[in-house]
Design a protein around this motif. Sequence first.
Motif, short mmCIF file in Angstrom:
data_model
loop_
_atom_site.label_atom_id
_atom_site.label_comp_id
_atom_site.label_asym_id
_atom_site.label_seq_id
_atom_site.Cartn_x
_atom_site.Cartn_y
_atom_site.Cartn_z
N SER A 123 17.45 -11.47 -12.46
CA SER A 123 17.50 -10.37 -11.51
C SER A 123 16.16 -10.29 -10.79
O SER A 123 15.11 -10.52 -11.36
CB SER A 123 17.79 -9.05 -12.22
N THR A 124 16.24 -9.96 -9.57
CA THR A 124 15.01 -9.81 -8.80
C THR A 124 14.85 -8.34 -8.44
O THR A 124 15.79 -7.68 -8.00
CB THR A 124 15.06 -10.64 -7.51
N ALA A 125 13.65 -7.86 -8.69
CA ALA A 125 13.35 -6.47 -8.35
C ALA A 125 12.74 -6.42 -6.97
O ALA A 125 12.00 -7.30 -6.57
CB ALA A 125 12.40 -5.87 -9.38
N ALA A 126 13.07 -5.37 -6.27
CA ALA A 126 12.50 -5.19 -4.94
C ALA A 126 11.01 -4.91 -5.09
O ALA A 126 10.60 -4.15 -5.96
CB ALA A 126 13.20 -4.06 -4.22
N PRO A 127 10.21 -5.53 -4.27
CA PRO A 127 8.76 -5.28 -4.38
C PRO A 127 8.44 -3.84 -4.03
O PRO A 127 9.00 -3.26 -3.10
CB PRO A 127 8.15 -6.25 -3.38
N THR A 128 7.55 -3.26 -4.81
CA THR A 128 7.15 -1.87 -4.54
C THR A 128 6.11 -1.89 -3.42
O THR A 128 5.22 -2.75 -3.40
CB THR A 128 6.54 -1.22 -5.79
N PRO A 129 6.23 -0.95 -2.52
CA PRO A 129 5.26 -0.93 -1.42
C PRO A 129 3.88 -0.54 -1.94
O PRO A 129 3.74 0.35 -2.76
CB PRO A 129 5.82 0.13 -0.47
N THR A 130 2.89 -1.21 -1.49
CA THR A 130 1.52 -0.89 -1.90
C THR A 130 0.99 0.21 -1.01
O THR A 130 1.23 0.23 0.20
CB THR A 130 0.61 -2.14 -1.78
N PRO A 131 0.28 1.16 -1.62
CA PRO A 131 -0.24 2.26 -0.80
C PRO A 131 -1.35 1.76 0.12
O PRO A 131 -2.19 0.97 -0.26
CB PRO A 131 -0.78 3.25 -1.81
N THR A 132 -1.28 2.22 1.32
CA THR A 132 -2.33 1.90 2.28
C THR A 132 -3.34 3.03 2.30
O THR A 132 -3.26 3.96 1.51
CB THR A 132 -1.72 1.69 3.68
N THR A 133 -4.28 2.94 3.15
CA THR A 133 -5.28 4.01 3.23
C THR A 133 -4.59 5.32 3.61
O THR A 133 -3.83 5.39 4.56
CB THR A 133 -6.35 3.68 4.26
N GLN A 134 -4.88 6.33 2.82
CA GLN A 134 -4.29 7.64 3.06
C GLN A 134 -5.35 8.55 3.66
O GLN A 134 -6.51 8.50 3.29
CB GLN A 134 -3.79 8.24 1.76
N THR A 135 -4.91 9.37 4.56
CA THR A 135 -5.82 10.33 5.14
C THR A 135 -5.82 11.58 4.28
O THR A 135 -4.78 12.06 3.84
CB THR A 135 -5.41 10.69 6.58
N LEU A 136 -6.99 12.09 3.99
CA LEU A 136 -7.13 13.30 3.20
C LEU A 136 -7.11 14.50 4.13
O LEU A 136 -7.84 14.54 5.12
CB LEU A 136 -8.42 13.28 2.40
N THR A 137 -6.28 15.45 3.80
CA THR A 137 -6.25 16.67 4.60
C THR A 137 -7.20 17.68 3.96
O THR A 137 -7.20 17.85 2.75
CB THR A 137 -4.82 17.27 4.66
#
Length: 74
Positions: free
Chosen positions: A4-18
């Motif tokens: 079975s192949t698992a879908a790759p999890t998206p890697t977090p990109t730079t997040q803006t801090l509010t």
Amino acid sequence: MAQSTAAPTPTPTTQTLTPLPLRSIAPWAVFFGVLMLVLLYFVGAEQGATALVSGEGVHEWVHDARHLLGFPCH
């Protein structure tokens, strides 16, 4: 044998801090400011004519803190 192949999890990109709104920080800042002033009073001035608590109990509990912060006490 099946694989079975698992879908790759998206890697977090730079997040803006509010920024936090000042309205949510102000009550905590006032609380800790008053708490620090009360502690400073008990360490620095709780003895003699300005004593709120009778006896030498508070003086003995904060004796070393007085010397550490440079307050004269005897």
